[in-house]
Design an enzyme around this catalytic site. Sequence first.
Site, PDB file in Angstrom:
ATOM      1  N   CYS A  59       0.827  -1.124   0.063  1.00  0.00           N
ATOM      2  CA  CYS A  59      -0.029   0.063  -0.040  1.00  0.00           C
ATOM      3  C   CYS A  59       0.888   1.321  -0.039  1.00  0.00           C
ATOM      4  CB  CYS A  59      -0.914  -0.019   1.190  1.00  0.00           C
ATOM      5  SG  CYS A  59      -0.161   0.024   2.804  1.00  0.00           S
TER       6      CYS A  59
HETATM    7  O1  5RP Z   1      -0.727   3.585   2.936  1.00  0.00           O
HETATM    8  C1  5RP Z   1      -2.028   3.226   3.013  1.00  0.00           C
HETATM    9  C2  5RP Z   1      -2.538   2.653   4.325  1.00  0.00           C
HETATM   10  O2  5RP Z   1      -1.508   2.245   5.158  1.00  0.00           O
HETATM   11  C3  5RP Z   1      -3.007   3.466   1.836  1.00  0.00           C
HETATM   12  O3  5RP Z   1      -2.558   2.984   0.562  1.00  0.00           O
HETATM   13  C4  5RP Z   1      -3.037   5.103   1.779  1.00  0.00           C
HETATM   14  O4  5RP Z   1      -3.643   5.448   3.088  1.00  0.00           O
HETATM   15  C5  5RP Z   1      -4.090   5.379   0.959  1.00  0.00           C
HETATM   16  O5  5RP Z   1      -5.436   4.559   1.149  1.00  0.00           O
HETATM   17  P1  5RP Z   1      -7.001   5.288   0.887  1.00  0.00           P
HETATM   18  O6  5RP Z   1      -6.835   5.557  -0.686  1.00  0.00           O
HETATM   19  O7  5RP Z   1      -7.650   4.430   1.137  1.00  0.00           O
HETATM   20  O8  5RP Z   1      -6.879   6.633   1.610  1.00  0.00           O
END
Ligand code: 5RP
Length: 181
Positions: A65
């Site tokens: 992520c």
């Molecule tokens: O690093 C992350 C979680 O640890 C995610 O990739 C980041 O928060 C983006 O996610 P979203 O688009 O759902 O906000």
Amino acid sequence: MRIAVSSDMDEPIARQAVEELRRRGHAVEVFGALRDGDRADWAWSAEAAARAVASGAADQAVVCCWTGAGASMAANKVPGVRAALCGDAYSARGARVWSDANALALSLRLLSGGLLGEILDAWFDAAADGDRDAQDRANIAHLGAIESAPSAPGAPDAPPAPTVKSAPAAGPSAGGASERS
Ligand SMILES: O=C(CO)[C@H](O)[C@H](O)COP(=O)(O)O
């Protein structure tokens, strides 16, 4: 090896991780944003990859992520999965040798192609039980005890008198010998 790879974002570096794993001869199954129809969110995509490990469908997982943090948290909620968020080769090797990690969590934000290669080299080159000592094995076993008895901290498998270890010597040496005493 069969590797389950997840990402919450369809980023070039996530695709590169898949290609790099395949280039190294691994059989890769993708989840999340890397697969049509999958829920991409990090909690769901990392869970899917981790469940592949827990079920035996995959030997290991790579969960991605943006920060790597959420993906590692989600993967670690799946019993039997030991995910480690690694931002460098030294951590990757240590996670495999000392913690018997079976899921590698990666930050899409921090990864470059070069760093990805270094981390994967260290992860896969590390001997599964390299210089793992008795205390490491006790710690790893205790992870299983935490999973099965989360409300009984420290019991019953804790070693009686844990030894305080000195910090590893400074310096990178990701693929080299242990720097820990
Ligand atoms: O690093 C992350 C979680 O640890 C995610 O990739 C980041 O928060 C983006 O996610 P979203 O688009 O759902 O906000």
